[in-house]
Design an enzyme around this catalytic site. Structure first.
Site, short mmCIF file in Angstrom:
data_model
loop_
_atom_site.label_atom_id
_atom_site.label_comp_id
_atom_site.label_asym_id
_atom_site.label_seq_id
_atom_site.Cartn_x
_atom_site.Cartn_y
_atom_site.Cartn_z
N LYS A 22 60.46 28.31 103.79
CA LYS A 22 59.38 28.20 103.00
C LYS A 22 59.72 29.27 101.84
O LYS A 22 59.43 28.86 100.48
CB LYS A 22 58.17 28.34 103.58
CG LYS A 22 56.96 28.49 102.51
CD LYS A 22 55.52 28.67 103.40
CE LYS A 22 55.51 30.40 103.50
NZ LYS A 22 54.72 31.18 102.44
N ASN A 23 59.70 30.57 101.71
CA ASN A 23 59.53 31.51 101.05
C ASN A 23 60.96 31.58 100.09
O ASN A 23 60.94 32.22 99.14
CB ASN A 23 59.44 32.76 101.46
CG ASN A 23 57.96 32.90 101.84
OD1 ASN A 23 56.86 32.01 101.55
ND2 ASN A 23 57.42 33.89 102.32
N CYS A 115 42.85 37.21 98.07
CA CYS A 115 43.67 36.55 99.22
C CYS A 115 43.25 37.12 100.46
O CYS A 115 43.04 38.54 100.50
CB CYS A 115 45.17 36.85 98.94
SG CYS A 115 46.27 36.61 100.22
N ARG A 120 46.03 41.27 96.07
CA ARG A 120 47.43 41.05 95.81
C ARG A 120 47.70 40.81 94.36
O ARG A 120 47.63 39.98 93.66
CB ARG A 120 48.00 39.74 96.48
CG ARG A 120 47.90 39.85 97.99
CD ARG A 120 48.43 38.48 98.77
NE ARG A 120 50.06 38.21 98.61
CZ ARG A 120 50.39 37.06 98.97
NH1 ARG A 120 49.77 36.34 99.63
NH2 ARG A 120 51.71 37.21 99.12
N ASP A 309 55.24 39.60 107.67
CA ASP A 309 55.12 38.18 107.90
C ASP A 309 55.40 37.75 109.42
O ASP A 309 55.20 36.78 109.90
CB ASP A 309 55.92 37.28 107.10
CG ASP A 309 55.83 37.36 105.62
OD1 ASP A 309 54.33 37.76 105.32
OD2 ASP A 309 56.51 36.77 104.90
N ARG A 401 50.40 25.18 105.95
CA ARG A 401 51.04 25.71 104.73
C ARG A 401 52.45 26.08 104.88
O ARG A 401 53.12 26.18 103.86
CB ARG A 401 50.32 26.90 104.16
CG ARG A 401 48.84 26.50 103.99
CD ARG A 401 48.20 27.90 103.21
NE ARG A 401 48.98 28.20 101.91
CZ ARG A 401 48.52 29.05 101.30
NH1 ARG A 401 47.55 29.81 101.58
NH2 ARG A 401 49.39 29.50 100.20
#
Ligand code: EPU
Length: 422
Positions: A22-23, A115, A120, A309, A401
């Site tokens: 995803k990233n 967030c 952030r 993460d 997500r």
């Protein structure tokens, strides 16, 4: 809003394929704004964050076709104003800023809001783009960037108080590909996702060297062209399933992984007493759950350190690992929302000043819990796999997500999970 019901106690076995990252996909999708030619990107995970990014690109004027993981994008005539109602849904939409500015000489992107994993800011992104010659104004909640005479190469140090910035490095690197002259980014993020973006840009005709290290050099070119690219495997999804297998598995195999990218996660899992066996090519691994497990001390750090993460998911594993574990998040010190929910399931965790002290308990018990962000929801799901009873996880949109079909993958491994449409 969908919920996930997890009936704890099933043993996970068998194999699954890990999806594309995803990233890595998000900035690569944004980078297609740098050319008017068609780009074909494979293994883009079907998660809501990539869907938002595609919607933003479409709203900017891109033509997009998507089928089974392959996205074909042509950014012919594009606008320079990213629509607020789409941008506000996802912080990562900030990475359209660099490519829009480079291509159009102007970009209007709304300032991302707060967030749940912490404050952030985007000061480093703006500092970098300013150094390339952009004028930065913040007005009515929007960031307005202009570079009437184009961007020019510069030397930029992107280190912030919490270390390098991943999307900040991406933004400056993308903008610098079309700048006049040479840009040097010092204290750059070295995450594999940054390297994947650099590889994508280089195949488009950019001249980037040093990506994957702390110093990236970009020689500006006049234009970029269309390209085909396959996104790298998602190391955080792989790590999450490694933790699931360590909690409740028996010889679970994960295919389409990268041993190189998983070093820190593999070490942490092995240190807690489990064994991870890779094949020779390093693209598939089997997780052998250990009998003699023990607590570990973890400190999150930029790559190649232990990823923030994967902090929540490891906390879930350590919640039922004998001994004391100390987990410190140096990148997002407030990212411990999952701990309050894990405590409701019987975990013994104390959080103070960016550090969680976990005393492993024999077992957890089911409770209704609420997902607060993407990785926190993954942690709750992992804890629920072995908890006594049926755990109901609400606000499932957080997990959707960033995890492609997570309930289907768990079902394939033999977990007893149900998605309840709400
Ligand atoms: N920071 C600043 N100023 C900036 C930018 C960042 O002070 O201008 C600080 C942040 O507050 C944080 C640190 O620098 O303390 C690192 O943040 P970074 O900019 O690297 O985060 P990001 O690029 O916005 C990406 C991932 C996150 C991941 C972080 C850290 C994407 C789309 N997002 O975010 O992923 O946690 O890097 O590795 O790549 C996730 O997938 O769950 C996720 C949150």
């Amino acid at each position: 809003m969908d919920k996930l019901i997890v009936h704890g106690g099933a043993t996970l076995h068998g194999s699954i394929n890990i999806s594309g990252s995803k990233n890595a996909s998000l900035p690569i999708l944004a980078a297609t704004l740098l050319t008017g030619d068609p780009c074909i990107i494979r293994r883009v995970p079907d998660v809501s964050d990539t869907n938002y990014m595609i919607q933003i690109l479409s709203a900017l004027g891109a033509e997009v076709e998507r089928s089974s993981g392959t996205v074909r994008i042509t950014c012919g005539e594009i606008s320079d104003v990213a629509p607020y109602d789409l941008v506000r849904r996802m912080r990562a939409s900030i990475c359209v800023m660099g490519p829009l500015l480079a291509r159009k000489g102007r970009a209007v992107v709304s300032l991302p809001g707060g967030c749940v994993i912490g404050d952030r800011p985007v000061d480093l992104h703006l500092r970098g783009l300013e150094a390339l010659g952009a004028k930065v104004e913040v007005e009515g909640g929007n960031i307005l960037l202009t570079a009437k005479d184009g961007l020019r190469g510069a030397e930029i140090d992107l280190r912030g108080t919490h270390g390098p910035t991943v999307l900040g490095t991406d933004n400056v690197m993308m903008a610098a590909t079309l700048a006049d002259g040479i840009t040097i980014i010092e204290s750059a993020a070295a995450e594999p996702e940054v390297l994947d973006l650099a590889n994508f840009l280089n195949s488009m005709g950019a001249k980037i060297s040093g990506a994957g290290t702390r110093r990236i050099v970009i020689e500006g070119v006049k234009e970029l062209h269309g390209v085909e690219h396959t996104v790298i495997p998602d190391r955080i999804e792989a790590g999450t399933f490694m933790a699931a297998a360590a909690i409740a598995g028996e010889g679970v195999r994960l295919n389409r992984v990268s041993r190189e990218h998983l070093k820190a996660i593999t070490s942490a899992i092995e240190e807690s007493g489990h064994r991870v066996e890779f094949n020779e090519a390093g693209d598939s691994c089997v997780i052998h759950r250990g009998e003699q497990t023990r607590g570990v001390d973890l400190v999150t750090a930029p790559y190649p350190g232990y990823p923030t993460d994967m902090q929540a998911q490891m906390t879930a594993l350590l919640a039922t690992t004998p001994g004391i574990s100390v987990i410190k998040d140096t990148i997002f010190p407030q990212r411990f929302m999952h701990c309050a929910e894990l405590k409701r399931m019987g975990a013994d965790i104390k959080v103070d000043a960016g550090t969680a002290v976990v005393r492993g308990v024999a077992s957890l018990s089911a409770a209704p819990v609420m997902a607060s962000d993407l990785r926190a929801s993954a942690a709750l799901l992992l804890a629920a796999l072995k908890a006594k009873g049926s755990t109901e996880i609400s606000r499932l949109y957080h997990i959707d997500r960033g995890y492609e079909h997570i309930d289907e993958k768990l079902l394939m491994l033999g977990a007893n999970v149900e998605r309840v449409k709400g």
